[in-house]
Design an enzyme around this catalytic site. Structure first.
Site, PDB file in Angstrom:
ATOM      1  N   HIS A 198      38.088 -82.954  92.871  1.00 27.46           N
ATOM      2  CA  HIS A 198      38.258 -81.669  92.854  1.00 27.46           C
ATOM      3  C   HIS A 198      38.594 -81.290  94.628  1.00 27.46           C
ATOM      4  O   HIS A 198      37.616 -81.323  95.219  1.00 27.46           O
ATOM      5  CB  HIS A 198      37.157 -80.872  92.623  1.00 27.46           C
ATOM      6  CG  HIS A 198      37.183 -79.474  92.761  1.00 27.46           C
ATOM      7  ND1 HIS A 198      36.281 -78.722  93.394  1.00 27.46           N
ATOM      8  CD2 HIS A 198      37.931 -78.554  92.122  1.00 27.46           C
ATOM      9  CE1 HIS A 198      36.806 -77.270  93.254  1.00 27.46           C
ATOM     10  NE2 HIS A 198      37.702 -77.235  92.280  1.00 27.46           N
ATOM     11  N   HIS A 239      43.699 -74.324  98.764  1.00 21.50           N
ATOM     12  CA  HIS A 239      43.290 -73.706  97.700  1.00 21.50           C
ATOM     13  C   HIS A 239      43.482 -72.385  97.302  1.00 21.50           C
ATOM     14  O   HIS A 239      43.537 -71.951  96.227  1.00 21.50           O
ATOM     15  CB  HIS A 239      41.612 -74.031  97.810  1.00 21.50           C
ATOM     16  CG  HIS A 239      40.700 -73.345  96.382  1.00 21.50           C
ATOM     17  ND1 HIS A 239      40.243 -72.024  96.623  1.00 21.50           N
ATOM     18  CD2 HIS A 239      40.858 -73.847  95.323  1.00 21.50           C
ATOM     19  CE1 HIS A 239      39.915 -71.862  95.307  1.00 21.50           C
ATOM     20  NE2 HIS A 239      40.310 -72.874  94.349  1.00 21.50           N
TER      21      HIS A 239
END
Ligand code: CA
Length: 331
Positions: free
Chosen positions: A37, A79
């Site tokens: 992740h 992100h």
């Protein structure tokens, strides 16, 4: 026929009979997958090439890329649509924030973004580091990179190590990009195609929170990639049958899988069973060893979700721990 040839023939026939021929994708997707992740983000600043190289060395199955566009349309791995919580943008370009006090990736060219320093995630209002025990803020030297640069890193490492680590890109905020006059899905699909990711055998999973956009990617843009519908809200859990009309899997918040703990044993919602019934894989987010919330240990979290709830993979900031756990469980 000589004895040697008889032996060779015997060995060849034995190989043919014993080596089951399984298509590449089926073989891969049978096991539970580990998705790094934002890279090995528990150990290095998220979405830096260093964090991606570290994840690759940890033998993950997939490495995640969140993708946002720059002013000049370059797909950048970061992100959020904002820059101020992982870079020094507020110091370098103090007069280029919007009225909401935020700095947007889309307001800067790729060349400008390249001048920024990337660091461990922090709160822009206070400067406080979000995960206190992770890589120290403003140490060393990390930069922003494009989706192409990251794919070249992963494909290069696959070549030099002989591994077959896949990519798991996420199209971020398609509606926001649309309002800014940019077609992010088209741009990302083109890059993926250029680098050989075109269908479900190509070791790439494409994810998005926006259901309409992911449906459009399948139906209008005719993508044949493995698609994962990310879900965030309780009402989305009820839309699995609709998601199954275009997606191959769902990426749910792990709390949507947990029901409650009774006498020390976790009970689960019907989400995983319902998804599996529809042929959808389930890859919950996010497995963090330093943010356990509902669990008393990371071991408990992995045991409950990966084994007992039977999910098909995990988005994790600590890929080495999940890789080791699954290895110990013979997955
Ligand atoms: Ca993501």
């Amino acid at each position: 026929m000589s004895a040697k040839n008889v032996l060779l023939l015997f060995v060849s026939v034995w190989c043919l009979l014993s080596c089951e021929v399984v298509p590449k994708k089926e073989l891969e997707m049978k096991k539970k997958i580990v998705i790094a992740h934002r890279g090995a983000s528990g150990y290095l600043p998220e979405h830096t090439l260093a964090a991606k190289a570290m994840a690759h060395a940890m033998n993950v199955d997939f490495i995640e890329q969140d993708v946002v566009l720059s002013k000049d349309g370059v797909p950048v791995v970061i992100h959020d649509i904002y820059l101020d919580d992982v870079t020094d943008i507020a110091m370098k370009f103090p007069d280029r924030k919007r009225k909401d006090d935020r700095y947007y990736v889309i307001d800067f060219t790729f060349d400008e973004l390249k001048t920024l320093r990337v660091t461990e995630r922090f709160k822009p209002q206070t400067g406080e580091q979000v995960y206190k025990n992770r890589f120290p803020k403003w140490k060393s030297n990390f930069k922003i990179h494009s989706l192409q640069e990251e794919i070249e890193l992963i494909q290069g490492l696959n070549l030099s190590t002989g591994k077959t680590v896949g990519i798991y890109p996420e199209i971020k905020a398609p509606e926001f990009h649309q309002k800014e006059g940019k077609k992010i899905a088209e741009i990302v699909l083109k890059v993926l195609s250029d680098y050989g990711y075109q269908n479900k055998k190509d070791n790439c999973i494409l994810q998005c929170f926006d259901a309409k956009e992911l449906e459009r990617i399948r139906k209008e843009l005719k993508s044949e990639l493995f698609l994962v519908q990310l879900i965030e809200f309780p009402e989305e859990v009820k839309q699995l049958a609709y998601f199954a009309t275009y997606a191959d899997g769902i990426g749910s918040w792990y709390k949507q899988i947990l029901e409650k703990k009774v006498n020390g044993k976790w009970q689960f919602t019907a989400l995983v069973a319902n998804a599996h019934q529809l042929g959808l894989k389930v890859h919950p987010y996010t497995f963090r060893a330093d943010a356990l919330n509902d669990f008393s240990s990371f071991q408990e979290m992995m045991q409950a979700l990966l084994i007992e709830a039977n999910v098909d993979g995990a988005f994790t900031d600590f890929p080495d721990l999940v890789v080791q756990f699954l290895k110990d469980k013979n997955y």
